[in-house]
Motif scaffolding. Structure first.
Motif, PDB file in Angstrom:
ATOM      1  N   SER A   2     -82.711 -46.201 -47.010  1.00 25.78           N
ATOM      2  CA  SER A   2     -82.510 -46.033 -45.659  1.00 25.78           C
ATOM      3  C   SER A   2     -82.503 -44.729 -45.324  1.00 25.78           C
ATOM      4  O   SER A   2     -82.368 -43.809 -46.230  1.00 25.78           O
TER       5      SER A   2
ATOM      6  N   GLU B 239     -83.582 -63.283 -44.657  1.00 26.74           N
ATOM      7  CA  GLU B 239     -83.445 -61.914 -44.010  1.00 26.74           C
ATOM      8  C   GLU B 239     -82.240 -61.177 -44.677  1.00 26.74           C
ATOM      9  O   GLU B 239     -81.409 -61.661 -45.022  1.00 26.74           O
TER      10      GLU B 239
ATOM     11  N   ASP C 110     -82.624 -46.816 -39.627  1.00 31.45           N
ATOM     12  CA  ASP C 110     -84.257 -46.959 -40.025  1.00 31.45           C
ATOM     13  C   ASP C 110     -84.110 -47.449 -41.603  1.00 31.45           C
ATOM     14  O   ASP C 110     -83.362 -46.725 -42.364  1.00 31.45           O
ATOM     15  N   TYR C 111     -85.109 -48.087 -42.143  1.00 38.78           N
ATOM     16  CA  TYR C 111     -85.614 -47.977 -43.371  1.00 38.78           C
ATOM     17  C   TYR C 111     -86.791 -47.389 -43.767  1.00 38.78           C
ATOM     18  O   TYR C 111     -87.798 -47.484 -42.733  1.00 38.78           O
TER      19      TYR C 111
ATOM     20  N   PRO D 270     -81.272 -52.066 -38.309  1.00 34.79           N
ATOM     21  CA  PRO D 270     -82.596 -52.885 -38.682  1.00 34.79           C
ATOM     22  C   PRO D 270     -82.243 -54.060 -39.829  1.00 34.79           C
ATOM     23  O   PRO D 270     -81.282 -53.915 -40.378  1.00 34.79           O
ATOM     24  N   ILE D 271     -83.137 -54.765 -39.753  1.00 33.70           N
ATOM     25  CA  ILE D 271     -83.201 -55.995 -40.838  1.00 33.70           C
ATOM     26  C   ILE D 271     -84.565 -56.091 -41.673  1.00 33.70           C
ATOM     27  O   ILE D 271     -85.379 -55.651 -40.963  1.00 33.70           O
ATOM     28  N   ILE D 272     -84.372 -56.575 -42.759  1.00 33.02           N
ATOM     29  CA  ILE D 272     -85.690 -56.428 -43.736  1.00 33.02           C
ATOM     30  C   ILE D 272     -85.863 -57.935 -43.785  1.00 33.02           C
ATOM     31  O   ILE D 272     -85.105 -59.044 -43.945  1.00 33.02           O
ATOM     32  N   TYR D 273     -87.182 -58.340 -43.250  1.00 35.83           N
ATOM     33  CA  TYR D 273     -87.444 -59.690 -43.150  1.00 35.83           C
ATOM     34  C   TYR D 273     -88.607 -59.855 -44.288  1.00 35.83           C
ATOM     35  O   TYR D 273     -89.574 -58.946 -44.790  1.00 35.83           O
TER      36      TYR D 273
ATOM     37  N   SER E  44     -89.485 -53.995 -42.364  1.00 34.06           N
ATOM     38  CA  SER E  44     -88.153 -53.876 -41.469  1.00 34.06           C
ATOM     39  C   SER E  44     -88.568 -53.606 -40.240  1.00 34.06           C
ATOM     40  O   SER E  44     -89.912 -53.243 -39.638  1.00 34.06           O
ATOM     41  N   ASP E  45     -87.677 -53.843 -39.140  1.00 33.85           N
ATOM     42  CA  ASP E  45     -87.704 -53.488 -37.690  1.00 33.85           C
ATOM     43  C   ASP E  45     -87.270 -52.206 -37.367  1.00 33.85           C
ATOM     44  O   ASP E  45     -86.319 -51.739 -37.985  1.00 33.85           O
TER      45      ASP E  45
ATOM     46  N   SER F 202     -84.868 -51.015 -51.542  1.00 32.34           N
ATOM     47  CA  SER F 202     -84.956 -50.266 -50.036  1.00 32.34           C
ATOM     48  C   SER F 202     -84.157 -49.031 -50.191  1.00 32.34           C
ATOM     49  O   SER F 202     -83.410 -48.746 -50.867  1.00 32.34           O
TER      50      SER F 202
ATOM     51  N   LYS G 235     -79.789 -58.141 -44.541  1.00 33.00           N
ATOM     52  CA  LYS G 235     -78.919 -57.373 -43.654  1.00 33.00           C
ATOM     53  C   LYS G 235     -77.998 -56.591 -44.384  1.00 33.00           C
ATOM     54  O   LYS G 235     -77.146 -56.862 -45.127  1.00 33.00           O
TER      55      LYS G 235
END
Length: 214
Positions: A107, A82, A90-91, A67-70, A61-62, A105, A84
């Motif tokens: 958060s 990706e 944040d994750y 944030p997005i998980i790539y 994640s960014d 995931s 969303k």
């Protein structure tokens, strides 16, 4: 150029390659040739991170608002999808299942939400909130992707993914931990109380609700 290892979070992406986050990059180190590759996070610093050697995929994640998980494949370093979710800040934890296309995931504040995804189809299967609970570890059962172990600062919880056709639901099963002296407090059964040695009557135990006066 990117150098260094500042975090204990790392994993094997295949039999001979280790990967780990470093600043805005994910570094891949071939333990045989000692060669290094780098994958840059285009939107800032890398947050949570996980790798799966069975499928040769990684997720990160960014660290930015919403944030997005790539998801990336290795060694191509292509991005198939990706994820969303509803995380605002944040994750903190990511974990791949050992079998199947599943990713868990967790958060951070303010949601504190545990989620299970089918990352191949980009589908959020189910999620559950744990208000105020900071997670420290998250992992799937290696033999059953429908069981997860969630570890917090002072608790351990086994989560079951209940499934009925296309519907999924998380159910919580807390684990009783020993106290500071290493003993586990016995669970008191309020329906069928334990027998008392000082009771002169040695008949059957009765439910509390069946005792006269209650």
């Amino acid at each position: 150029w990117v150098q260094g290892f500042s975090d204990k979070n790392f994993g094997f992406i295949n039999d001979q390659t280790v990967c780990y986050p470093c600043g805005n990059y994910i570094l891949f180190l071939d333990i045989e040739t000692k060669k290094t590759r780098a994958l840059q996070c285009q939107t800032g610093q890398v947050g949570a991170f996980a790798a799966n050697a069975n499928s040769q995929v990684l997720a990160f994640s960014d660290r930015k608002l919403n944030p997005i998980i790539y998801i990336y494949t290795f060694p191509e370093l292509s991005k198939p999808t990706e994820l969303k979710g509803d995380a605002q800040l944040d994750y903190t934890l990511l974990s791949f299942s050992f079998t199947g296309p599943y990713l868990a995931s967790y958060s951070s504040i303010p949601e504190f939400v545990l989620s299970v995804w089918n990352w191949q189809e980009n589908i959020l299967l189910c999620s559950e909130s744990q208000p105020g609970l900071t997670g420290t570890s998250l992992s799937f059962n290696p033999m059953n992707w429908q069981q997860l172990c969630f570890v917090a600062e002072s608790s351990v919880t086994i989560w079951h993914v209940e499934r009925c056709k296309d519907e999924h639901h998380l159910t919580r099963h807390p684990v009783e931990l020993p106290d500071g002296h290493g003993t586990v407090t016995p669970h008191e059964d309020l329906f069928f109380p334990p027998s008392r040695n000082d009771d002169p009557y040695h008949g059957p135990d009765l439910p509390v609700s069946a005792i006269a006066g209650l």
